[in-house]
Design an enzyme around this catalytic site. Structure first.
Site, PDB file in Angstrom:
ATOM      1  N   HIS A 283       0.813  -1.218   0.000  1.00  0.00           N
ATOM      2  CA  HIS A 283       0.000   0.000   0.000  1.00  0.00           C
ATOM      3  C   HIS A 283       0.851   1.276   0.000  1.00  0.00           C
ATOM      4  O   HIS A 283       0.318   2.377  -0.125  1.00  0.00           O
ATOM      5  CB  HIS A 283      -0.939   0.006   1.206  1.00  0.00           C
ATOM      6  CG  HIS A 283      -2.290   0.594   0.902  1.00  0.00           C
ATOM      7  ND1 HIS A 283      -2.481   1.569  -0.059  1.00  0.00           N
ATOM      8  CD2 HIS A 283      -3.519   0.348   1.423  1.00  0.00           C
ATOM      9  CE1 HIS A 283      -3.755   1.898  -0.100  1.00  0.00           C
ATOM     10  NE2 HIS A 283      -4.409   1.166   0.783  1.00  0.00           N
TER      11      HIS A 283
ATOM     12  N   ASP B 145      -2.388   1.891  -4.563  1.00  0.00           N
ATOM     13  CA  ASP B 145      -3.610   2.188  -3.814  1.00  0.00           C
ATOM     14  C   ASP B 145      -4.725   1.231  -4.230  1.00  0.00           C
ATOM     15  O   ASP B 145      -4.568   0.413  -5.143  1.00  0.00           O
ATOM     16  CB  ASP B 145      -4.051   3.642  -3.999  1.00  0.00           C
ATOM     17  CG  ASP B 145      -4.269   4.021  -5.452  1.00  0.00           C
ATOM     18  OD1 ASP B 145      -4.577   3.116  -6.263  1.00  0.00           O
ATOM     19  OD2 ASP B 145      -4.131   5.213  -5.788  1.00  0.00           O
TER      20      ASP B 145
END
Length: 456
Positions: free
Chosen positions: A435, A439
């Site tokens: 992450h 995204d």
């Protein structure tokens, strides 16, 4: 008299090449003493580098005559580290005081063709060679002039391998803090598994506490878990490397996993119809793996940022698409052979490489080059009957895909004339992604695109 066992020759044993960027190594431990015999394939010496610790096997049967370097010595690649006596018969014993004659006709050889056991890299970062100022000196395994910093010794005189020093440098751990980490290696030597466990535990000894003061901040509780009784099974070297790599990945990457479901009916029917003709025409079996690789490759071309890694605060979007396929070995361990430039290969070429690398993995014949350079990894957990999985990212990649079992189910199919219930072959796809780089929108779009290509 039998002359077979008398035939022997003395050979200079040189430190072999251990990687493209490795120029030196540290002698960690000799497993054979001077004057002792060994057989071909026996491990003679353990050598540490800033990437991995290596076991160097004997290229023939013989006797170790003389060690040129001792444990903790730093040696350049190609330097003679020992003198061996090769014997054409069985290993013969000699006395520790036996030394090679200066006037004897010695046959020397570079002996650089050594087989290394497959190991995963932990990290390979550039070293600037400077220590931190002040009393708490940062670990710096190598100065700018290429010489070892204090030869891997901390302020207390403790010895640390180049790999431990590199990990410590990456995490800004000083020598003083290293000295407070519990060590489990031979002669109380700190192993990389020790330092990763310490980091995973939150670095409880990061700051020295006065003996009389009350503990401050977070302290790792001594929970004294009941681990039970049973037969102890020592981890082999590859399993230790896998464990370290997995813990490291979970520590540095914030893992998030996304899921989609793909209707594989058309693909299953197409493969069943064509696999016999494909094998007859190409000589290769057509498994689902090359089809998965082809779909993933197309999706990466649509979303190239998935094919990346992180260098500090810079995202490196890779030029090549090199797909690794997680493969289980007969020992129960896992290895990831890599198919290079999959965007430049058709289905026949992909099938040929998949079958070749899978066979090599089963026979433990993969080369170092065939297990490195991956930019994205696929793990087919459905092979073992798993419905889905949450794979751990293969560092330093940005994401990894797991494909579940293809299972027939009753599904509602929407049609213009009305909904119907049909038997369809369905499969779950799960994508674990870093992450920091990727995204949710990018990951979800990429994962859905793979499913679309498989359904098309």
């Amino acid at each position: 008299m039998n002359d077979k066992n008398k035939t022997s020759k003395k050979i200079d044993f040189k430190l072999p090449k251990m990687g493209e960027s490795i120029t030196e190594g540290t002698i960690l431990n000799w497993l054979i003493d001077e004057g002792h015999p060994f057989d071909e394939g026996d491990i003679l010496v353990e050598v540490g580098t800033d990437k991995v610790d290596n076991e160097v096997p004997a290229p023939f049967s013989g006797v170790l005559i003389e060690k040129k370097y001792q444990a903790k010595d730093v040696v350049k690649i190609g330097e003679v580290i020992a003198t061996l006596k090769e014997t054409s018969g069985k290993s013969e014993s000699t006395t520790p005081s036996e030394k090679p004659s200066k006037n004897s006709n010695e046959e020397t050889s570079s002996l650089t063709a050594f087989r290394r056991k497959g190991e995963q890299k932990v990290s390979s970062l550039r070293r600037d060679g400077r220590g931190a100022s002040g009393g708490r000196r940062e670990v710096s395994p190598q100065r700018g002039d290429g010489r070892g910093a204090s030869e891997g010794r901390g302020a207390s005189g403790a010895f640390y391998s180049p790999l431990v020093e590199q990990i410590a440098k990456d995490y800004h751990i000083s020598y003083e803090e290293l000295a407070r980490i519990p060590a489990t290696g031979a002669n109380d030597r700190l192993r990389k598994s020790d330092i990763f466990k310490y980091i995973e535990d939150g670095r409880p000894a990061q700051f020295a506490q006065p003996a009389s003061s009350q503990p401050q901040g977070f302290q790792v509780p001594d929970l004294k878990f009941d681990i039970g009784k049973g037969q102890p099974v020592e981890m082999d070297r590859m399993r230790q490397m896998i464990a370290d790599h997995m813990v490291y990945s979970k520590h540095v990457s914030p893992h998030v996993t996304a899921y989609v479901e793909a209707d594989m009916t058309n693909l299953v029917n197409w493969r069943n119809k064509n696999k016999a003709d494909f094998q007859k025409r190409t000589g290769e079996k057509l498994s689902f793996t090359p089809l998965f690789i082809q779909a993933v490759t197309k999706a990466i071309q649509d979303f190239p940022k998935i094919n990346s890694s992180l260098d500090n605060k810079t995202i490196i979007v890779k030029d090549n698409i090199n797909i690794g396929m997680a493969t289980a070995l007969s020992s129960g361990n896992l290895i990831v052979p890599v198919i290079k430039n999959t965007d430049q290969k058709d289905l026949e070429q992909l099938a040929k490489e998949v079958n070749c690398l899978a066979a090599k993995a089963r026979d433990n014949k993969l080369t170092n080059d065939e297990t490195k350079g991956g930019t994205f990894t696929i793990s087919n957990v459905g092979t073992f009957g798993s419905l889905m999985g949450t794979p751990i990212i293969n560092q330093p990649e940005a994401a990894i895909l797991a494909t579940g079992i293809i299972k027939k189910r009753a599904e509602v199919i929407e049609k213009e004339e009305g909904d119907t219930i049909e038997i369809r072959s369905m499969m779950y796809l799960s994508l674990s992604f870093d992450h920091r780089i990727v995204d949710g929108f990018l990951a979800g779009s990429f994962l859905r695109r793979i499913a679309d290509y498989l359904e098309d």
